[in-house]
Design an enzyme around this catalytic site. Structure first.
Site, short mmCIF file in Angstrom:
data_model
loop_
_atom_site.label_atom_id
_atom_site.label_comp_id
_atom_site.label_asym_id
_atom_site.label_seq_id
_atom_site.Cartn_x
_atom_site.Cartn_y
_atom_site.Cartn_z
N LEU A 105 -34.20 17.84 -22.14
CA LEU A 105 -33.70 18.73 -21.10
C LEU A 105 -32.31 19.13 -21.57
O LEU A 105 -31.55 18.26 -22.00
CB LEU A 105 -33.61 18.01 -19.75
N ASP A 106 -31.97 20.40 -21.50
CA ASP A 106 -30.67 20.79 -22.03
C ASP A 106 -29.55 20.27 -21.14
O ASP A 106 -29.76 19.77 -20.04
CB ASP A 106 -30.59 22.30 -22.28
N LYS A 107 -28.33 20.36 -21.64
CA LYS A 107 -27.17 19.75 -21.00
C LYS A 107 -26.97 20.19 -19.54
O LYS A 107 -26.67 19.36 -18.68
CB LYS A 107 -25.91 20.04 -21.82
N SER A 109 -29.21 21.00 -17.41
CA SER A 109 -30.40 20.70 -16.60
C SER A 109 -30.43 19.23 -16.21
O SER A 109 -29.76 18.40 -16.83
CB SER A 109 -31.68 21.06 -17.36
N LYS A 253 -35.08 23.04 -21.70
CA LYS A 253 -35.35 23.94 -20.59
C LYS A 253 -34.03 24.43 -20.04
O LYS A 253 -33.18 23.66 -19.70
CB LYS A 253 -36.14 23.24 -19.50
#
Length: 253
Positions: A105-107, A109, A253
């Site tokens: 999961l990107d930072k 998110s 995401k």
């Protein structure tokens, strides 16, 4: 030593083979053996015992590997490279055994991410062709139109391809649910940007049969039932070459 012994029905359950109740039925039917002999109900085993059901050895994979569900906060980076990223997921969790995230999961998110040291299960879950569900709740910067829902559902052009068809449901004026079986880089954000929307919050709430049910910033082990159901869902899944950390293009995401 007594503390290293485990009831046979618990062993079969934790191995993901069946429930304890089903294990009792197998034992009662004489289909289970320990070191070649049919055991009594309630028999305990050690790590050196060989357990078979219908003549087939049972390996307790749940004991051999670690499977964690973690509610990732915003700001934590899903990487195992602790030298590069200060706010990385490994240092945040501080788990005593070497583990790695299944996807990312990107930072900006938050939400559910699984961690393990089982390379086979990583590749089975990540491979897009296996079509495993991942569910997200997303809010955007302006009211959601029916056109937005339809176009998101049918796929939009991002990263030199067309995103796969997916399930999208409007939950509120600026909020929607999306279920993906794909893991392109920052996929949901890119899909929204293509349709002139900006993601304000993004939370993953489910991966296959595993649901987000722990406080933010905490983790738990998968339950026996979750592990059993996960194995069933992965039975026919292909796997790629095992990697200790999936390529960066995947699962953001």
């Amino acid at each position: 030593m007594e503390e290293n012994l485990k009831r046979i029905n618990k062993f079969l359950s934790e191995a993901g083979y069946c429930s304890r109740r089903e294990a009792d039925k197998l034992i009662d039917a004489g289909r289970v053996t320990i070191n070649g002999k049919i055991p009594e109900m309630g028999t305990k085993i050690s790590v050196n015992d060989v357990v078979q059901v219908d003549g087939k050895p049972i390996k307790n994979t749940k004991d051999a590997f670690v499977y964690l569900a973690f509610n990732k906060p915003i700001g934590i980076v899903c990487t195992t490279d602790t030298r590069v990223e200060k706010d990385n997921i490994i240092d945040y969790i501080k788990y005593p055994k070497r583990i790695f995230p299944i996807g990312r999961l990107d930072k900006p998110s938050e939400g559910l991410i699984l961690l393990t040291d089982d390379g086979d299960i990583v590749n089975k879950i990540l491979r897009a062709s296996n079509n495993h569900d991942k569910e997200y709740i997303v809010t955007v910067n302006k009211p959601i139109s029916q056109t937005f829902i339809e176009r998101m559902s049918n796929g939009v052009p991002i990263l030199d391809t067309i995103s796969k068809k997916c399930t999208v449901e409007k939950l509120g004026t600026n909020e929607f649910r999306i279920i993906l079986t794909q893991g392109l880089n920052r996929q949901i954000r890119r899909m929204c940007e293509y349709l002139d929307y900006e993601v304000e919050t993004l939370k993953r709430v489910r991966i296959m049969n595993i649901k987000l049910d722990m406080p933010i910033g905490t983790y738990r082990e998968l339950t026996e039932e979750e592990f059993k159901d996960l194995n069933k869902l992965l039975e026919d899944s292909a796997k790629e070459v095992t990697s200790t950390e999936p390529p960066r293009r995947r699962k953001n995401k």
